[in-house]
Design an enzyme around this catalytic site. Sequence first.
Site, PDB file in Angstrom:
ATOM      1  N   ARG A 112       7.349 -22.770   6.020  1.00 34.49           N
ATOM      2  CA  ARG A 112       6.780 -23.822   5.178  1.00 34.49           C
ATOM      3  C   ARG A 112       5.936 -24.796   5.995  1.00 34.49           C
ATOM      4  O   ARG A 112       5.029 -25.437   5.454  1.00 34.49           O
ATOM      5  CB  ARG A 112       7.879 -24.563   4.414  1.00 34.49           C
ATOM      6  N   GLU A 130      10.874 -34.205  -2.902  1.00 35.01           N
ATOM      7  CA  GLU A 130      10.376 -34.135  -1.532  1.00 35.01           C
ATOM      8  C   GLU A 130       8.990 -34.730  -1.306  1.00 35.01           C
ATOM      9  O   GLU A 130       8.753 -35.366  -0.272  1.00 35.01           O
ATOM     10  CB  GLU A 130      10.374 -32.669  -1.072  1.00 35.01           C
TER      11      GLU A 130
END
Length: 774
Positions: free
Chosen positions: A317, A720
């Site tokens: 990621r 997030e």
Amino acid sequence: MSDTIIGAVREPRRHDSGHKHVSGQAVYIDDLPEPVGLLHVYLGISTEAHARVTRIDLDPVRAAEGVALVLAAADIPGENDISPTHRHDEPVFATDLVEYAGQPIFAVAARTRDLARRAARLAIVEYEPLEPVLSVEAAKKTGKMVTEPLVLSRGDAAAALQQADRRLSGRMEIGGQDHFYLEGQIAMALPGEDDEVTVISSTQHPTEIQRMVAHVLGAPANAVTVEVRRMGGAFGGKETQGNLFAVVAAMVAKKTGRAAKARPDRDDDMIITGKRHDFLVDYDVGFDDDGRIDAVEMTFAARCGWSSDLSGPVTDRSLFHADNCYFYPNVRLTSEPLKTNTVSNTAFRGFGGPQGMLGGERLIEEIAFATGKDPLEIRKRNLYGGGDRSLTPYHQPVEDNIALEIIEQLEESSGYWRRREEIGAYNRESRVLKRGIALTPVKFGISFTATQYNQAGALVHVYTDGSIHLNHGGTEMGQGLYTKVAQVVAEEFQVDIDRVKITSTTTGKVPNTSATAASSGSDMNGMAAQAAARAIKERLIDFAAENWGVPREQILFLPGRVRVGNQEVAFSELTLKAYNARVQLSSTGFYKTPKIHWDRDTGRGRPFYYFAYGAACTEATVDVLSGEYRFDRVDILHDVGNSLNPALDMGQIEGGFVQGMGWLTMEELWWDEKGALRTHAPSTYKIPACGDRPRVFNVEILQNGQNREDTIYRSKAVGEPPLMLGISALHAISDAVASVADHRICPRLDPPATPERVLMTVERLRAASREGAS
């Protein structure tokens, strides 16, 4: 009758437990009444970072006051492994080799927690020390990785770099971060009949706890029930890190037939459990005289620790977000998930994305200084656009791009350019205090990159009095997920939210749950609960149509009632009549995220369902004599689509920014030369306090936001993405520091930007400026 319901979707409703949080009435695991005969479990841990274990003598532990049981690797009935991946590289207890200081070697169960702690220190463990690998630099030399690296590539980056008008390269160090949840790791196990055990765990992933406990006990999953009502914070630190404490408590419970509770103190919690990964980023960028990027090569080397844990997807990621909002025509991104003799790093809010984004923003800063332009100009010049400027390095087109819209709105509302001029004038007159400003955007992909996790289940019961029982696979860690999903169910049935009973997440009701992570909790569990509610509604509509002899289209759910033809029936009356007619008033619901797919071998696919966007403008003042700083003002504009609950979303945005700011400025993890973590308590590890918040803090949700994808009521994830708004804080400090050299030299200020590091950067720039002048 009222024309509205209390607690409808999009209402700014408070957290369902908010009043309990502030009054101390919220019940956490350590607040639960302790069963008679409860045993307290404590871990005995390694004092060496890398060593062979030559002797273990646990007899002094067994002989200690109050001790009922001591467990080591040989006592495990199933497998000695709690790795969340297929690698099986994380034993519950070390045997002949320890690989980080703090690795569990045994557990002791005693009458009280104090007695268990004291007994754990009595073990005699002898070691043959081996050379530890502690830093990313040292790990790069060994080349050992905990999992396979990833490469994302598009175009010919090497050739384009050679042909670029201008080119620069550099290196960036990015520090880690401790989760510092208020409630530490904890699990309580209750033994049942035969092979059964119930585990009450502070976890984001009940199904993984269930699987790990079953695995270690040598029992089937159906023998293990895991329950969690709420966590006192998690931030990713309870996605896999709770496995250890749950399995140890379960083993003690099954071996003794007594309830068992495992709760480390804060020091041991921080020593034993993983952190946010720290990275070493090497970058090479080619660009033209206007600052438009032609080519990028970046390598993200991470200190992963002694086992794989979730380091594979975390480092993946980091590459997915190395572009942030910017288009790279030619790009090659490489991950290096390196093995070190430190605690195994793990998930943390953003899951590698923040580190990748920092690398992308460093490129922008470097180019701005090289071309003499404002960083905001360079940012806007390199944004994703339409046509051939919309493809990411992993070959997913950016189809919902509103980055420019958000940037321009914030640019105007924050008065960026006016304040830029004022700051320049101030800095020319001020010798000691220097001010800086930065406006940075965020584009964050929403979905688990492991496609199989993008699913959720829910269970809804409607009782004959019209009250509703809700259960789903998501977990509540303070973010308000339970409230949002309850709002969805209330909206579907058109009842007040106090008619919806929120119940603890349990594997006994909703099986095979995914972790509440990847910012997908509301997206997935909200849709699953909606599916369950709608299944019951369809049955009620069918019943009403038959019972009152009206067409289905003449049946309408209104607040607290149902219109059936020309009459209205209370919702509770309808449910009672339906029960009497033997209509099923219970349903499961299921949801799987559509459209997503990912092929890691080729580095191509659509790993994300959609993107969430935001931007922050931060102003800071730095004392160049001490390196200390303050944040004078922060303006945030964030995209949450069509918000399910603006009050909860505002809380997530504000908290996310502060946590990101803390990571990049004051939160510093430090290991000594022997590999022992020395920052393992509030006395040595500093997180933001009330006095560290920006003096002026303006936060707005993007008005009229929509999600083009069919998410729950067209909302967007908010867990997030806001953390990365904190990147603007780092760049504001960097901008202030750059003024000591008249913005001629890129500061290359690496996070965490502690006052010591800021001061060293100031002195380095001053020295370089003097050399340049001479």
